[in-house]
Every structure is written in structure tokens, then in C-alpha cells.
Scaffold this motif. Structure first.
Motif, PDB file in Angstrom:
ATOM      1  N   THR A   1      -5.101  -5.407 -52.104  1.00 60.31           N
ATOM      2  CA  THR A   1      -6.431  -5.991 -51.888  1.00 60.31           C
ATOM      3  C   THR A   1      -7.487  -4.931 -51.588  1.00 60.31           C
ATOM      4  O   THR A   1      -8.652  -5.252 -51.410  1.00 60.31           O
ATOM      5  CB  THR A   1      -6.383  -6.981 -50.704  1.00 60.31           C
ATOM      6  N   GLY A   2      -7.091  -3.682 -51.476  1.00 60.19           N
ATOM      7  CA  GLY A   2      -8.053  -2.625 -51.205  1.00 60.19           C
ATOM      8  C   GLY A   2      -8.403  -2.445 -49.740  1.00 60.19           C
ATOM      9  O   GLY A   2      -9.310  -1.684 -49.405  1.00 60.19           O
ATOM     10  N   LEU A   3      -7.708  -3.149 -48.867  1.00 59.81           N
ATOM     11  CA  LEU A   3      -8.028  -3.067 -47.433  1.00 59.81           C
ATOM     12  C   LEU A   3      -7.174  -2.064 -46.669  1.00 59.81           C
ATOM     13  O   LEU A   3      -7.402  -1.841 -45.489  1.00 59.81           O
ATOM     14  CB  LEU A   3      -7.860  -4.454 -46.790  1.00 59.81           C
ATOM     15  N   ILE A   4      -6.208  -1.455 -47.331  1.00 57.31           N
ATOM     16  CA  ILE A   4      -5.229  -0.658 -46.594  1.00 57.31           C
ATOM     17  C   ILE A   4      -5.862   0.528 -45.868  1.00 57.31           C
ATOM     18  O   ILE A   4      -5.450   0.870 -44.756  1.00 57.31           O
ATOM     19  CB  ILE A   4      -4.064  -0.219 -47.494  1.00 57.31           C
ATOM     20  N   ASN A   5      -6.874   1.158 -46.445  1.00 55.99           N
ATOM     21  CA  ASN A   5      -7.484   2.295 -45.770  1.00 55.99           C
ATOM     22  C   ASN A   5      -8.220   1.870 -44.500  1.00 55.99           C
ATOM     23  O   ASN A   5      -8.102   2.503 -43.455  1.00 55.99           O
ATOM     24  CB  ASN A   5      -8.429   3.046 -46.712  1.00 55.99           C
ATOM     25  N   VAL A   6      -8.950   0.769 -44.583  1.00 56.01           N
ATOM     26  CA  VAL A   6      -9.665   0.266 -43.407  1.00 56.01           C
ATOM     27  C   VAL A   6      -8.680  -0.168 -42.332  1.00 56.01           C
ATOM     28  O   VAL A   6      -8.824   0.185 -41.149  1.00 56.01           O
ATOM     29  CB  VAL A   6     -10.587  -0.915 -43.795  1.00 56.01           C
ATOM     30  N   LEU A   7      -7.650  -0.922 -42.737  1.00 61.64           N
ATOM     31  CA  LEU A   7      -6.648  -1.375 -41.767  1.00 61.64           C
ATOM     32  C   LEU A   7      -5.867  -0.196 -41.192  1.00 61.64           C
ATOM     33  O   LEU A   7      -5.577  -0.162 -39.987  1.00 61.64           O
ATOM     34  CB  LEU A   7      -5.698  -2.373 -42.429  1.00 61.64           C
ATOM     35  N   GLY A   8      -5.528   0.769 -42.036  1.00 59.90           N
ATOM     36  CA  GLY A   8      -4.813   1.951 -41.567  1.00 59.90           C
ATOM     37  C   GLY A   8      -5.619   2.721 -40.543  1.00 59.90           C
ATOM     38  O   GLY A   8      -5.082   3.189 -39.527  1.00 59.90           O
ATOM     39  N   ASP A   9      -6.916   2.862 -40.778  1.00 58.54           N
ATOM     40  CA  ASP A   9      -7.786   3.560 -39.822  1.00 58.54           C
ATOM     41  C   ASP A   9      -7.856   2.801 -38.500  1.00 58.54           C
ATOM     42  O   ASP A   9      -7.791   3.398 -37.423  1.00 58.54           O
ATOM     43  CB  ASP A   9      -9.191   3.721 -40.394  1.00 58.54           C
ATOM     44  N   GLN A  10      -7.977   1.484 -38.567  1.00 56.80           N
ATOM     45  CA  GLN A  10      -8.020   0.674 -37.342  1.00 56.80           C
ATOM     46  C   GLN A  10      -6.719   0.796 -36.562  1.00 56.80           C
ATOM     47  O   GLN A  10      -6.733   0.915 -35.331  1.00 56.80           O
ATOM     48  CB  GLN A  10      -8.299  -0.798 -37.677  1.00 56.80           C
ATOM     49  N   LEU A  11      -5.609   0.763 -37.273  1.00 54.38           N
ATOM     50  CA  LEU A  11      -4.297   0.875 -36.636  1.00 54.38           C
ATOM     51  C   LEU A  11      -4.151   2.234 -35.956  1.00 54.38           C
ATOM     52  O   LEU A  11      -3.703   2.321 -34.800  1.00 54.38           O
ATOM     53  CB  LEU A  11      -3.188   0.675 -37.662  1.00 54.38           C
ATOM     54  N   LEU A  12      -4.523   3.306 -36.643  1.00 56.59           N
ATOM     55  CA  LEU A  12      -4.426   4.640 -36.047  1.00 56.59           C
ATOM     56  C   LEU A  12      -5.307   4.753 -34.813  1.00 56.59           C
ATOM     57  O   LEU A  12      -4.881   5.280 -33.784  1.00 56.59           O
ATOM     58  CB  LEU A  12      -4.804   5.709 -37.072  1.00 56.59           C
ATOM     59  N   ARG A  13      -6.522   4.255 -34.893  1.00 52.33           N
ATOM     60  CA  ARG A  13      -7.438   4.317 -33.745  1.00 52.33           C
ATOM     61  C   ARG A  13      -6.833   3.596 -32.532  1.00 52.33           C
ATOM     62  O   ARG A  13      -6.796   4.115 -31.421  1.00 52.33           O
ATOM     63  CB  ARG A  13      -8.791   3.716 -34.122  1.00 52.33           C
ATOM     64  N   ARG A  14      -6.338   2.384 -32.741  1.00 45.94           N
ATOM     65  CA  ARG A  14      -5.749   1.610 -31.646  1.00 45.94           C
ATOM     66  C   ARG A  14      -4.513   2.318 -31.096  1.00 45.94           C
ATOM     67  O   ARG A  14      -4.312   2.397 -29.876  1.00 45.94           O
ATOM     68  CB  ARG A  14      -5.368   0.212 -32.171  1.00 45.94           C
ATOM     69  N   ALA A  15      -3.674   2.824 -31.979  1.00 45.49           N
ATOM     70  CA  ALA A  15      -2.443   3.503 -31.553  1.00 45.49           C
ATOM     71  C   ALA A  15      -2.764   4.767 -30.754  1.00 45.49           C
ATOM     72  O   ALA A  15      -2.108   5.051 -29.745  1.00 45.49           O
ATOM     73  CB  ALA A  15      -1.584   3.841 -32.771  1.00 45.49           C
TER      74      ALA A  15
END
Length: 197
Positions: A1-15
Motif C-alpha cells: 500500500t506504500g505505507l511501509i516507510n511511514v509506518l517503519g519511521d513511526q515504529l523506529l521513533r516509538r521504539a
């Protein structure tokens, strides 16, 4: 869906924000997909997030698969080199299940090999699995790479791994997956001081 970069960045930030509360000798490992590695800005985004959160690059380990190494080799090499120069460690996940050659593995200057759980799960049942794991451990040692065994579920597997020089393990023997809020309590337990949960 093209969202993986945005979601990946959010996940890294939270982690990173969560992991800032961990003891400084603990490393945060994050899986990066082959799709994310196609983005030439990935390395810069990761380093930007580390700067924003105050999380040390030396405490971050990026996990990639063998198949990711084989897609757009030049771009992947650039991303890996940029991250390693900043202190981020690179681990090859699920080692032994992909198609990378030893020459390709060497050219990427990895820091760690993660032994796939398929080999670890049969350690105490199959001589062939023991031979494969010993060979991977020997290869890693020869190239100065750390090793982590995935899917360690019982003390017998752990004993075989330790006897053969495996530096780290992960799996249900140490802990099931837990929410971030439960990690500080888990770290205080540390039943296997020489292993990674």
C-alpha cells in the motif's frame, strides 16, 4: 500500500523513545524490509530519528534478510555503509535460508549473523542441524561476526549453542514477546546473563 516507510519511521521513533529507558548496554534491534531498503533516503531518515529521540546509533541494530541484499545491490550497499559509518550495526536475519553467496555477504560488511530458527529448533534432534549450526558459527567467528540463534525454546538447545560458541540467543526460553511497558521488569530478571532475550 506504500505505507511501509511511514509506518517503519513511526515504529523506529516509538521504539527509540521506549529503549532510552533501558540500561545502556542493551541494544534495540529493528527489522527493515526489502521494500524499505529500496529507498535511498532510508539511512538518512533512520539517523534523523536517532537524533530526534536522542538514541545512540551504537545501540541500534538493523536486521535485514538475505533476499534484501540481492535486490538493488548498489543502493542497499550505500544505505548499509551510511548507517555503519554512523555506528549502527547491521545484522543478517534468518541466515541460511536465502540465496546470497559468501562473496556477497562479505561485500556488505555485516556485524552479525542470525541463525534461522529452523536449524535451532532441531538442534537436539538432528545431527545435520548441529553440523549446519557449527558451520555457521565457525564462519561467523572466522569473519569476526557476532551470532544470534533465533527460536531458542529449551535448555538443551541453549547448552548446545553455548558449547559451540554462540554469543547470543533469542526465543521463548528467555521470554515471549511483551509490550514495551513490561520490558524494564523483564530486563531486571535476566535469567541468562550471557544471552539476549
Amino acid at each position: 500500500t506504500g505505507l511501509i516507510n511511514v509506518l517503519g519511521d513511526q515504529l523506529l521513533r516509538r521504539a527509540c523513545l521506549d529503549a532510552n529507558a533501558w540500561p545502556v548496554n542493551f541494544v534495540l534491534a529493528l527489522n527493515v524490509s526489502p521494500i524499505q531498503l529500496r529507498d535511498p533516503m532510508l539511512g538518512l531518515r533512520i539517523l534523523s530519528i536517532l537524533g530526534q529521540t536522542g538514541f545512540s546509533p551504537r545501540r541500534l541494530e538493523i536486521e535485514i534478510t538475505e533476499s534484501a541484499l540481492l535486490q538493488n545491490v548498489g543502493l542497499v550497499q550505500t544505505v548499509i555503509d551510511d548507517l555503519r559509518r554512523s555506528g549502527v550495526r547491521i545484522a543478517l536475519d534468518d541466515f541460511g535460508t536465502g540465496y546470497a553467496t559468501l562473496t556477497q555477504l562479505l561485500s556488505f560488511h555485516l556485524d552479525k549473523i542470525k541463525i534461522d530458527r529452523r536449524f535451532v529448533s532441531r538442534l537436539d534432534k538432528s545431527d545435520d542441524s548441529q553440523v549446519i549450526v557449527r558451520a555457521i558459527l565457525g564462519l561467523a567467528k572466522g569473519f569476526g561476526l557476532t551470532t544470534t540463534a533465533e527460536g531458542v525454546e529449551d535448555a538443551g538447545q541453549l547448552a548446545i549453542l553455548k558449547a559451540n560458541g554462540c554469543a547470543e540467543g533469542q526465543g521463548f526460553l528467555f521470554s515471549k514477546a511483551v509490550p514495551a511497558a513490561e520490558i524494564p521488569a523483564l530486563l531486571k530478571l535476566a535469567p541468562y546473563a550471557s544471552a539476549a532475550a
